[in-house]
Design an enzyme around this catalytic site. Structure first.
Site, PDB file in Angstrom:
ATOM      1  N   HIS A   1      62.228 -75.066 -68.707  1.00  0.00           N
ATOM      2  CA  HIS A   1      61.649 -74.178 -69.717  1.00  0.00           C
ATOM      3  C   HIS A   1      60.550 -73.332 -69.094  1.00  0.00           C
ATOM      4  CE1 HIS A   1      58.893 -77.594 -69.883  1.00  0.00           C
ATOM      5  NE2 HIS A   1      58.066 -76.934 -70.674  1.00  0.00           N
TER       6      HIS A   1
ATOM      7  N   HIS B   1      57.267 -72.795 -69.478  1.00  0.00           N
ATOM      8  CA  HIS B   1      55.831 -73.071 -69.363  1.00  0.00           C
ATOM      9  C   HIS B   1      55.351 -72.977 -67.913  1.00  0.00           C
ATOM     10  CE1 HIS B   1      55.526 -75.289 -73.496  1.00  0.00           C
ATOM     11  NE2 HIS B   1      55.362 -73.982 -73.602  1.00  0.00           N
TER      12      HIS B   1
ATOM     13  N   ASP C   1      53.309 -74.619 -66.113  1.00  0.00           N
ATOM     14  CA  ASP C   1      53.296 -75.817 -65.269  1.00  0.00           C
ATOM     15  C   ASP C   1      54.708 -76.273 -64.872  1.00  0.00           C
ATOM     16  OD1 ASP C   1      53.565 -76.579 -68.048  1.00  0.00           O
ATOM     17  OD2 ASP C   1      53.214 -78.655 -67.454  1.00  0.00           O
ATOM     18  N   HIS C   2      55.714 -75.430 -65.132  1.00  0.00           N
ATOM     19  CA  HIS C   2      57.092 -75.715 -64.712  1.00  0.00           C
ATOM     20  C   HIS C   2      57.680 -74.591 -63.865  1.00  0.00           C
ATOM     21  CE1 HIS C   2      57.508 -79.276 -67.390  1.00  0.00           C
ATOM     22  NE2 HIS C   2      56.424 -78.694 -67.879  1.00  0.00           N
TER      23      HIS C   2
ATOM     24  N   HIS D   1      60.547 -78.680 -78.004  1.00  0.00           N
ATOM     25  CA  HIS D   1      59.281 -78.433 -77.291  1.00  0.00           C
ATOM     26  C   HIS D   1      59.109 -76.915 -77.152  1.00  0.00           C
ATOM     27  CE1 HIS D   1      56.025 -78.957 -74.422  1.00  0.00           C
ATOM     28  NE2 HIS D   1      56.684 -78.277 -73.501  1.00  0.00           N
TER      29      HIS D   1
ATOM     30  N   ASP E   1      60.004 -81.375 -70.453  1.00  0.00           N
ATOM     31  CA  ASP E   1      59.005 -81.877 -71.406  1.00  0.00           C
ATOM     32  C   ASP E   1      59.635 -82.251 -72.745  1.00  0.00           C
ATOM     33  OD1 ASP E   1      57.063 -81.392 -69.536  1.00  0.00           O
ATOM     34  OD2 ASP E   1      56.164 -79.680 -70.572  1.00  0.00           O
TER      35      ASP E   1
ATOM     36  N   HIS F   1      56.091 -85.204 -66.513  1.00  0.00           N
ATOM     37  CA  HIS F   1      54.666 -85.572 -66.545  1.00  0.00           C
ATOM     38  C   HIS F   1      54.471 -87.083 -66.463  1.00  0.00           C
ATOM     39  CE1 HIS F   1      52.870 -81.632 -67.629  1.00  0.00           C
ATOM     40  NE2 HIS F   1      54.023 -81.419 -68.254  1.00  0.00           N
TER      41      HIS F   1
HETATM   42 FE    FE Z   1      54.771 -79.467 -68.919  1.00  0.00          FE
HETATM   43 ZN    ZN Z   2      56.098 -77.646 -71.424  1.00  0.00          ZN
END
Ligand code: FE
Ligand code: ZN
Length: 257
Positions: free
Chosen positions: A54, A56, A58-59, A113, A137, A175
């Site tokens: 996805h 985001h 942090d990905h 999410h 996530d 995570h």
């Molecule tokens: Fe994340």
């Molecule tokens: Zn995420």
């Protein structure tokens, strides 16, 4: 195919898929580029694919810098993420397949999410091998992702797809949230003996600084409240027997936890 777990940012995991025969690699959700490039250099492996779950940051935060080092790399993501994943070239939908070395990954569309979230499931290719699920996530060890862009109905449907996979599937989530997730789980499923012993185990792991990812899907089915909306204990904790309501109330309680 070997899966190498790389810790990144404060609590993210990046996964490097490495094929020893051809010495090629693919990376799942590169939160940042540096640790991925370092590992590739160590292996002297060529990177052929970025698999994003996805959009985001942090990905996908490492996508651009990795693409500069490996201009031939193909960047995969969900069809609905068009315009949100840096460098995305392939737009995947439920039922699509991706190839890496001798493995075939099945794509699951799992909104909740985010509205575009996908998972990659690599089933075993021979007896004795286990499947590998890269679920970003959506499903966490002991928990699930927050609903930023989706509804409880969508998330129950998405988690239901993942829940139908075999018990020995490795769950590679993005995570290290397991301990906190299980602390919450104990508040809604306190009589669950499997959960209690998992909590003790995870607590010991974390006190030694060890990772709790991957987990096993069979363990998630027994202990993760967000896969257990049809269990009496969770129904009584949420005071409803309606599956989506049970899930939604659990998610709401976790948001406040
Ligand atoms: Fe994340
Ligand atoms: Zn995420």
């Amino acid at each position: 195919m070997q899966v190498i777990r790389i810790a990144a940012l404060s609590d993210n995991y990046i996964f490097l898929l490495h094929d020893l025969k051809q010495n090629i690699a693919a990376v799942v959700d590169p939160a940042e580029a540096e640790p991925v490039l370092k590992k590739l250099k160590e292996l002297k492996a060529e990177l052929v694919a970025i698999f994003n779950t996805h959009h985001h940051q942090d990905h996908v935060g490492g996508n651009k810098q990795i693409m500069q080092q490996f201009p031939q790399v193909t960047v995969y993501g969900g069809a609905e993420d068009q315009g949100r994943i840096p460098g995305q070239q392939v737009f995947l939908q439920q039922g699509d397949r991706v190839h890496f070395a001798d493995r075939i990954g099945e794509v699951f569309f799992i909104p909740g999410h985010t509205r575009a979230h996908i998972a990659y499931y690599f089933p075993p290719t021979q007896v004795g091998e286990t499947g590998d699920l890269f679920c970003g996530d959506t499903l966490f060890a002991g928990g699930c992702g927050r609903l930023f862009e989706g509804t409880p109905t969508q998330m129950v449907d998405s988690l239901g797809k993942l829940r139908s996979l075999p018990d020995d599937t490795h769950v590679w989530c993005a995570h290290e949230y397991t301990l906190k997730n299980l602390q919450f789980a104990l508040t809604v499923d306190s009589d669950n003996a499997n959960l209690q012993s998992r909590y003790d185990e995870v607590k010991a792991y974390r006190s030694r600084g060890e990772a709790t990812v991957p987990s096993l899907l069979g363990v998630e089915k027994l202990t993760n409240p967000f896969l257990r909306w049809d269990q009496p204990a969770l129904q009584s904790a949420t005071k409803t027997r309606e599956p989506v309501q049970t899930f939604a109330r659990l998610r709401g309680m976790k948001d406040q936890f």
